[in-house]
Every structure is written in structure tokens, then in C-alpha cells.
Scaffold this active site. Sequence first.
Site, PDB file in Angstrom:
ATOM      1  N   LEU A 151     -16.516  50.088  70.954  1.00 34.40           N
ATOM      2  CA  LEU A 151     -17.560  50.303  69.748  1.00 34.40           C
ATOM      3  C   LEU A 151     -17.196  51.970  69.321  1.00 34.40           C
ATOM      4  CD1 LEU A 151     -20.158  48.867  68.469  1.00 34.40           C
ATOM      5  CD2 LEU A 151     -21.563  50.394  70.067  1.00 34.40           C
ATOM      6  N   GLY A 152     -16.154  52.113  68.695  1.00 36.37           N
ATOM      7  CA  GLY A 152     -16.045  53.609  68.285  1.00 36.37           C
ATOM      8  C   GLY A 152     -16.307  53.625  66.693  1.00 36.37           C
ATOM      9  N   ARG A 153     -15.543  54.408  66.161  1.00 39.06           N
ATOM     10  CA  ARG A 153     -15.874  54.697  64.868  1.00 39.06           C
ATOM     11  C   ARG A 153     -15.725  53.241  63.892  1.00 39.06           C
ATOM     12  NH1 ARG A 153     -12.142  59.217  65.978  1.00 39.06           N
ATOM     13  NH2 ARG A 153     -10.591  57.439  66.310  1.00 39.06           N
ATOM     14  N   ILE A 154     -14.873  52.439  64.102  1.00 39.56           N
ATOM     15  CA  ILE A 154     -14.872  51.303  63.332  1.00 39.56           C
ATOM     16  C   ILE A 154     -15.591  50.140  63.972  1.00 39.56           C
ATOM     17  CG2 ILE A 154     -13.295  49.400  62.442  1.00 39.56           C
ATOM     18  CD1 ILE A 154     -10.886  51.304  62.750  1.00 39.56           C
ATOM     19  N   ARG A 174     -15.306  51.241  77.817  1.00 42.20           N
ATOM     20  CA  ARG A 174     -15.123  51.699  79.259  1.00 42.20           C
ATOM     21  C   ARG A 174     -16.396  52.429  79.603  1.00 42.20           C
ATOM     22  NH1 ARG A 174      -9.629  54.633  78.302  1.00 42.20           N
ATOM     23  NH2 ARG A 174     -11.007  55.047  76.443  1.00 42.20           N
ATOM     24  N   ARG A 231      -5.129  45.361  67.728  1.00 40.65           N
ATOM     25  CA  ARG A 231      -3.711  45.581  68.003  1.00 40.65           C
ATOM     26  C   ARG A 231      -3.302  44.059  68.638  1.00 40.65           C
ATOM     27  NH1 ARG A 231      -3.445  48.921  64.761  1.00 40.65           N
ATOM     28  NH2 ARG A 231      -2.292  50.959  65.046  1.00 40.65           N
ATOM     29  N   ASP A 255      -5.534  39.952  62.236  1.00 37.59           N
ATOM     30  CA  ASP A 255      -4.789  40.569  61.462  1.00 37.59           C
ATOM     31  C   ASP A 255      -3.506  41.320  62.208  1.00 37.59           C
ATOM     32  OD1 ASP A 255      -4.605  41.989  58.910  1.00 37.59           O
ATOM     33  OD2 ASP A 255      -5.274  43.869  60.095  1.00 37.59           O
ATOM     34  N   GLU A 260       4.583  41.603  65.700  1.00 31.06           N
ATOM     35  CA  GLU A 260       4.541  41.643  64.396  1.00 31.06           C
ATOM     36  C   GLU A 260       5.794  42.272  63.695  1.00 31.06           C
ATOM     37  OE1 GLU A 260       0.412  43.131  64.038  1.00 31.06           O
ATOM     38  OE2 GLU A 260       1.250  45.070  63.170  1.00 31.06           O
ATOM     39  N   HIS A 278      -1.547  42.490  58.846  1.00 29.37           N
ATOM     40  CA  HIS A 278      -1.827  43.828  59.424  1.00 29.37           C
ATOM     41  C   HIS A 278      -2.280  44.528  58.232  1.00 29.37           C
ATOM     42  CE1 HIS A 278      -1.176  47.067  62.579  1.00 29.37           C
ATOM     43  NE2 HIS A 278      -2.177  47.553  61.803  1.00 29.37           N
TER      44      HIS A 278
HETATM   45  P1  NDP Z   1     -12.234  55.059  68.360  1.00 25.91           P
HETATM   46  O1  NDP Z   1     -11.322  55.943  69.235  1.00 25.91           O
HETATM   47  O2  NDP Z   1     -13.216  55.627  67.513  1.00 25.91           O
HETATM   48  O3  NDP Z   1     -12.661  53.658  69.114  1.00 25.91           O
HETATM   49  C1  NDP Z   1     -12.173  53.135  70.301  1.00 25.91           C
HETATM   50  C2  NDP Z   1     -13.034  52.567  70.774  1.00 25.91           C
HETATM   51  O4  NDP Z   1     -12.478  51.591  71.830  1.00 25.91           O
HETATM   52  C3  NDP Z   1     -14.127  53.348  71.888  1.00 25.91           C
HETATM   53  O5  NDP Z   1     -15.295  52.974  71.634  1.00 25.91           O
HETATM   54  C4  NDP Z   1     -13.403  53.185  73.146  1.00 25.91           C
HETATM   55  O6  NDP Z   1     -14.599  53.051  74.114  1.00 25.91           O
HETATM   56  C5  NDP Z   1     -13.082  51.571  73.276  1.00 25.91           C
HETATM   57  N1  NDP Z   1     -11.907  51.260  74.154  1.00 25.91           N
HETATM   58  C6  NDP Z   1     -11.025  52.023  74.526  1.00 25.91           C
HETATM   59  N2  NDP Z   1     -10.232  51.457  75.515  1.00 25.91           N
HETATM   60  C7  NDP Z   1     -11.001  50.585  75.787  1.00 25.91           C
HETATM   61  C8  NDP Z   1     -10.828  49.465  77.145  1.00 25.91           C
HETATM   62  N3  NDP Z   1     -10.057  49.474  77.760  1.00 25.91           N
HETATM   63  N4  NDP Z   1     -11.853  48.451  76.852  1.00 25.91           N
HETATM   64  C9  NDP Z   1     -12.762  48.482  76.026  1.00 25.91           C
HETATM   65  N5  NDP Z   1     -12.993  49.614  75.023  1.00 25.91           N
HETATM   66  C10 NDP Z   1     -12.206  50.611  75.216  1.00 25.91           C
HETATM   67  O7  NDP Z   1     -10.970  54.273  67.486  1.00 25.91           O
HETATM   68  P2  NDP Z   1     -11.278  53.877  65.773  1.00 25.91           P
HETATM   69  O8  NDP Z   1     -12.520  53.018  65.939  1.00 25.91           O
HETATM   70  O9  NDP Z   1     -11.079  54.686  64.664  1.00 25.91           O
HETATM   71  O10 NDP Z   1     -10.164  52.706  65.941  1.00 25.91           O
HETATM   72  C11 NDP Z   1      -9.882  51.606  66.888  1.00 25.91           C
HETATM   73  C12 NDP Z   1      -8.542  51.003  66.752  1.00 25.91           C
HETATM   74  O11 NDP Z   1      -8.552  49.901  65.746  1.00 25.91           O
HETATM   75  C13 NDP Z   1      -7.294  51.899  66.374  1.00 25.91           C
HETATM   76  O12 NDP Z   1      -6.823  52.342  67.697  1.00 25.91           O
HETATM   77  C14 NDP Z   1      -6.221  50.826  66.120  1.00 25.91           C
HETATM   78  O13 NDP Z   1      -5.795  50.341  67.164  1.00 25.91           O
HETATM   79  C15 NDP Z   1      -7.209  49.720  65.318  1.00 25.91           C
HETATM   80  N6  NDP Z   1      -6.942  49.669  63.997  1.00 25.91           N
HETATM   81  C16 NDP Z   1      -6.460  48.577  63.578  1.00 25.91           C
HETATM   82  C17 NDP Z   1      -6.288  48.553  62.016  1.00 25.91           C
HETATM   83  C18 NDP Z   1      -5.682  47.478  61.391  1.00 25.91           C
HETATM   84  O14 NDP Z   1      -5.012  47.705  60.293  1.00 25.91           O
HETATM   85  N7  NDP Z   1      -5.809  46.072  61.834  1.00 25.91           N
HETATM   86  C19 NDP Z   1      -6.545  49.754  61.232  1.00 25.91           C
HETATM   87  C20 NDP Z   1      -7.224  51.109  61.982  1.00 25.91           C
HETATM   88  C21 NDP Z   1      -7.287  50.774  63.262  1.00 25.91           C
HETATM   89  P3  NDP Z   1     -14.319  54.088  75.502  1.00 25.91           P
HETATM   90  O15 NDP Z   1     -13.426  55.137  75.593  1.00 25.91           O
HETATM   91  O16 NDP Z   1     -15.745  54.368  76.058  1.00 25.91           O
HETATM   92  O17 NDP Z   1     -13.938  52.932  76.296  1.00 25.91           O
END
Ligand code: NDP
Length: 319
Positions: A151-154, A174, A231, A255, A260, A278
Site C-alpha cells: 500500500l505505497g504510492r500506487i 511489512r 513485478r 501485466d 518477460e 508490462h
Molecule cells: P512504494 O515504495 O510507494 O510502495 C511499495 C509498497 O510495497 C509499500 O507500501 C511497502 O510497504 C510495500 N512492500 C514492500 N515490500 C513488501 C513486502 N515484502 N511485503 C508486503 N509489502 C511490501 O512504491 P510504488 O507504489 O511507487 O511502486 C510499487 C511498485 O510497482 C514498483 O516498485 C514497481 O515494481 C511496480 N510498478 C509496476 C509498473 C508496471 O508497469 N506494471 C509501473 C510502476 C510500478 P512496507 O515498506 O511497509 O512493506
Amino acid sequence: MLKPEVLVVAKLPPFLMEPLQQAYTVHDRIHETDAAAFAKAAPRIRAIAGGGESKVPRALMDQLPALEMISVMGVGYDGIDVAAAMERRVPVTHTPGVLNDDVADLAIGLMLSVARRIPQADQYVRAGQWLNGPMPLARKVSGARLGIVGLGRIGQAIADRARAFGMSIAYTTRHQKPEVSYRYYPSAQALAAEVDFLVLITPGGAGTRKLVNADVLKALGPQGYLINVARGSVVDESALVEALQNGVIAGAGLDVFENEPNVPAALRGMDNVVLTPHMASGTRQTRQAMADLAVANLHAHFAGQPLPSPVPECRSISA
Ligand code: NDP
């Protein structure tokens, strides 16, 4: 004055290549195509520019003694050996934020496509099958239970959209996010057991490798759908194929893939999946914004200014 030399490690779009070529001497993928030219240029290369899927291993950095920074056009940077970059005090930058809308839009699009069978419905009309009667009924999305892994930015942008669909929202990360009111589960498996749609939007890399395995898919269950816009590495792809073949889950919208652009033939042959190449951030508007930010990071570095968007691990060396 001589322009700084930049190694480009991906096929980058013209709207990124053009500003790079104006400001820098650009070596486009010569490390893969022209060993002699690369050996000659390597000692002068001061920056790397790449895309979200680019690989920059330690071995490549070893060949670039003058390397000062790495700029990624993408938010994910799991292909970059950030530890190796940090050892060299080489900051890595990425393009967070500007692609949230597009990736969230596609996550919702995949959810609707797989549940409402939109691609199959299109085929149904084109093939003239409508003349023989209506399509079988589909699965309702509005009001269903959504689980977000990451639950990050996206992830938050996906939740914002899902709220408008009247979905109940839960998540796993986490670290629990005290600022949101959505229900928290401590693991992907616990979350999967409670939802109809499980959307993956974590970073890739070692920390999330095969986070979604056979047990998580079993917990999601025969009425559940998996959506992966994170990913390919986040899912055990063979376990997913088996789960889809055996009705362990209802369907998937994907996606991203483990290897890939190679997508397993088994997946390509299935009727209960929707597959996209993707392309979650793939609109002209967003790719332009990503390119602008990738260039802004390079320009800031060579102007001796703070970097607009270093990856979190590099913030200490990029101020
Ligand atoms: P952020 O860093 O804002 O969010 C990542 C989230 O993942 C955080 O909430 C983090 O929370 C959580 N996270 C990290 N590790 C784990 C884990 N082991 N288990 C559970 N949750 C976890 O990133 P964005 O939202 O900006 O982007 C996320 C991802 O989306 C990118 O890194 C990329 O891989 C993917 N993406 C894919 C695209 C596509 O074309 N399909 C395009 C753009 C992005 P916490 O740290 O508390 O665990």
C-alpha cells in the site's frame, strides 16, 4: 566545454533520448553491441540512463571507473545493484509519483477485464456468437472485497479508485500504515483468504520474490482473482499456472511476468486470464513525465544540485 558522457542501457523513447543527446555525449547500449567502442568510452562514462526493467549489475559498474550516478526512467529499480552503487557512492534516481494514476488505472482495468470478461466479450461480438444467444454471466466487481499487497504510492491510488466502486479494502505491507483506515493483515496469505480480488503492487527484488506462492493462491480460493501490476518475480509463476489450470483460483489479470517478454504458452492458452505486456505506465502523458523527471535528475547531478528523486537507499548520499 566537453559534454558529460552517458551510457544508455535500455531502448529509451525519443522524448528521453532527445534531451539526453542535447546535453550529453550519449553511448546507446554499446556495452551490449560494440565491445571495442565500449572499452574505449568506458573510462569517460559518468552516468547511466536506463528504464524500469534495466539491469545494471555490479560487473557493469566495475567497468565504469568514472561513474557518478544512475538515472532510471521508472519507479521500480530492482534491476539495479543499489548496494554496489552505494559502495561507490553513486546515487540511483527513479521516477516515483508521476505514474501512480496510470498504474492504478490499469490495475482497475485488469480487474474489470478479467471479472467481466471484456476481451472475451469483444471476441464474442466479432466472431458473430452473439447471434446464437447472450454470453454467460460474469462476476460483479463493484462492492466486492479488494486486497492490496503493497500500500505505497500506487497501492493507495488503487484504493482511492476502488472506494468509488464501493469495494471494501484491506491490505498487507511489512509495516502497518497507521494513517489509513483500511483493514491490515500481516501476510499475503492471511489477506488472500479474506478477499475476492488480490492486487499486487510491491517492488520486485529479493524481498518480495515469490511472495505469492501456492499457499497464497489456495487461500485466495476458487472464487478469487489475482491481479499483478508489480513485478513477475513477486509470483511463483508455475504455481500460478497450476492454480489457474486446476480451478484453485478463478482467474488472473497480469501485466508482468517472471521471464518477460516471454510468457508461458500455458498462460497464453488460458481463457480465464487477461494478459498485458508490462504497459501499466504506458501512456504518452505519463511516459513524458517520467522522461522529464529522469532528465531532471541527470541535469541536477551535473549542475551540482540536490537530486529531485533519489531512491530511498541513496538519500543519504544525494542531498
Ligand atoms: P512504494 O515504495 O510507494 O510502495 C511499495 C509498497 O510495497 C509499500 O507500501 C511497502 O510497504 C510495500 N512492500 C514492500 N515490500 C513488501 C513486502 N515484502 N511485503 C508486503 N509489502 C511490501 O512504491 P510504488 O507504489 O511507487 O511502486 C510499487 C511498485 O510497482 C514498483 O516498485 C514497481 O515494481 C511496480 N510498478 C509496476 C509498473 C508496471 O508497469 N506494471 C509501473 C510502476 C510500478 P512496507 O515498506 O511497509 O512493506
